[in-house]
Design an enzyme around this catalytic site. Structure first.
Site, PDB file in Angstrom:
ATOM      1  N   HIS A 282      26.609  26.782  15.425  1.00 20.23           N
ATOM      2  CA  HIS A 282      26.619  28.213  15.114  1.00 20.23           C
ATOM      3  C   HIS A 282      27.300  28.934  16.262  1.00 20.23           C
ATOM      4  CE1 HIS A 282      25.234  31.956  13.199  1.00 20.23           C
ATOM      5  NE2 HIS A 282      25.157  32.402  14.438  1.00 20.23           N
ATOM      6  N   CYS A 283      28.387  29.633  15.959  1.00 21.06           N
ATOM      7  CA  CYS A 283      29.179  30.297  16.994  1.00 21.06           C
ATOM      8  C   CYS A 283      28.714  31.745  17.159  1.00 21.06           C
ATOM      9  CB  CYS A 283      30.662  30.261  16.618  1.00 21.06           C
ATOM     10  SG  CYS A 283      31.738  31.030  17.856  1.00 21.06           S
ATOM     11  N   PRO A 284      28.084  32.088  18.285  1.00 19.59           N
ATOM     12  CA  PRO A 284      27.609  33.467  18.466  1.00 19.59           C
ATOM     13  C   PRO A 284      28.737  34.472  18.587  1.00 19.59           C
ATOM     14  CG  PRO A 284      27.327  32.196  20.488  1.00 19.59           C
ATOM     15  CD  PRO A 284      27.749  31.223  19.421  1.00 19.59           C
TER      16      PRO A 284
ATOM     17  N   GLU B 162      29.400  35.016  15.036  1.00 13.91           N
ATOM     18  CA  GLU B 162      28.194  35.279  14.247  1.00 13.91           C
ATOM     19  C   GLU B 162      28.292  34.582  12.891  1.00 13.91           C
ATOM     20  OE1 GLU B 162      24.395  36.411  14.122  1.00 13.91           O
ATOM     21  OE2 GLU B 162      25.762  36.556  15.818  1.00 13.91           O
ATOM     22  N   ASN B 163      28.716  33.320  12.942  1.00 11.17           N
ATOM     23  CA  ASN B 163      28.829  32.508  11.736  1.00 11.17           C
ATOM     24  C   ASN B 163      28.767  31.042  12.144  1.00 11.17           C
ATOM     25  OD1 ASN B 163      29.112  31.889   9.028  1.00 11.17           O
ATOM     26  ND2 ASN B 163      31.339  32.118   9.005  1.00 11.17           N
TER      27      ASN B 163
END
Length: 267
Positions: A125-127, A130-131
């Site tokens: 999950h890539c902050p 946000e996805n």
């Protein structure tokens, strides 16, 4: 749409990325960099190319951050009864039911607590987006990293070209302080993007995800095998990742590797 939905983390992160991207670009154009010199001399090819690359990286960022990363369908499929789903899984690997979604997870899927969905071929999950990065958007994510690194390195060179150190330092800091801060920011982002791109290219080349690389000791379908069961060699791994060839489910690949391993042991 509720007013508070406009302040969701995804909206704030994407807006911040967009503002930061165009803000840095504006700083490079307003200061005495080679970019501005080309513009003043009427040589517009390179400035327009730079703007095109910046716009391309921003569009790729938005595409990766907004698209479906490969969510596992939570609705029952009438054409895929439970018996057929179970038959797809090789012996020794039971379908794991997600305790949050209550769906049967295919191989390489994992539940993301941030997205509150199970994602196929879950990577991470890539902050910053946000996805999740999963089966559907992972190739675009790698393409984005590559293009973003090109833009960052070019921007780093342009910022350096406009620093022009001179004394007294107080005067230099007032006239070049913002550009120097931009140079430091671009240096940091270039390092991060370069490391991310290198690590993902390594994982893609071996057909491994970030989650599998970090937590292989916790994953049932990897604990039972001495090596990565999805690795088909560099060429086939790259072809499958970027072009979807050869096609086939992860369960099929896992079963094929099991058969090949059994035949080699029999010989």
């Amino acid at each position: 749409m509720a007013p508070w939905a406009l302040l969701s983390p995804g909206v704030l992160v994407r807006t911040g990325h967009t503002v930061l991207t165009w803000g840095i670009t504006l700083v490079l154009f307003l200061h005495d960099t080679e970019l501005r010199q080309w513009e003043e001399q009427g040589e517009l090819l390179l400035p327009l190319t730079f703007l095109f690359l910046v716009l391309g990286s921003l569009l790729l960022y938005l595409a990766v951050s907004l698209m479906d990363p490969g969510y596992v369908n939570t609705q029952p499929q009438p054409q895929e009864p439970k018996e057929e789903q179970t038959a797809m899984v090789p012996q020794g690997i039971a379908l794991r039911r997600c305790r949050y979604c209550l769906v049967l997870q295919p191989l390489r899927a994992r539940h993301c607590r941030d997205c509150r969905r199970c994602v196929r071929r879950y990577d991470h999950h890539c902050p910053w987006m946000e996805n999740c990065v999963g089966e559907r958007n992972h190739p675009l994510f790698v393409a984005y990293l590559a293009l973003q690194l090109v833009v960052l390195l070019w921007g780093l060179y342009l910022a350096w070209s406009g620093l022009q150190f001179f004394q007294p330092w107080g005067l230099w800091l007032r006239s070049r302080g913002l550009l120097f801060a931009t140079f430091l920011l671009l240096s940091f982002f270039s390092l991060v993007a370069g490391l991310l791109l290198a690590s993902h290219l390594y994982l893609v080349a071996s057909n491994t995800t970030t989650w599998e690389f970090i937590s292989s000791h916790r994953i049932a379908y990897l604990r039972q095998r001495p090596s990565n069961p999805f690795n088909r060699g560099l060429t086939r791994n790259l072809a499958h990742f970027f072009c979807g060839w050869p096609s086939g489910s992860w369960e099929t690949l896992w079963a094929e590797e099991e058969v090949e391993e059994g035949n080699s042991q029999a010989v």
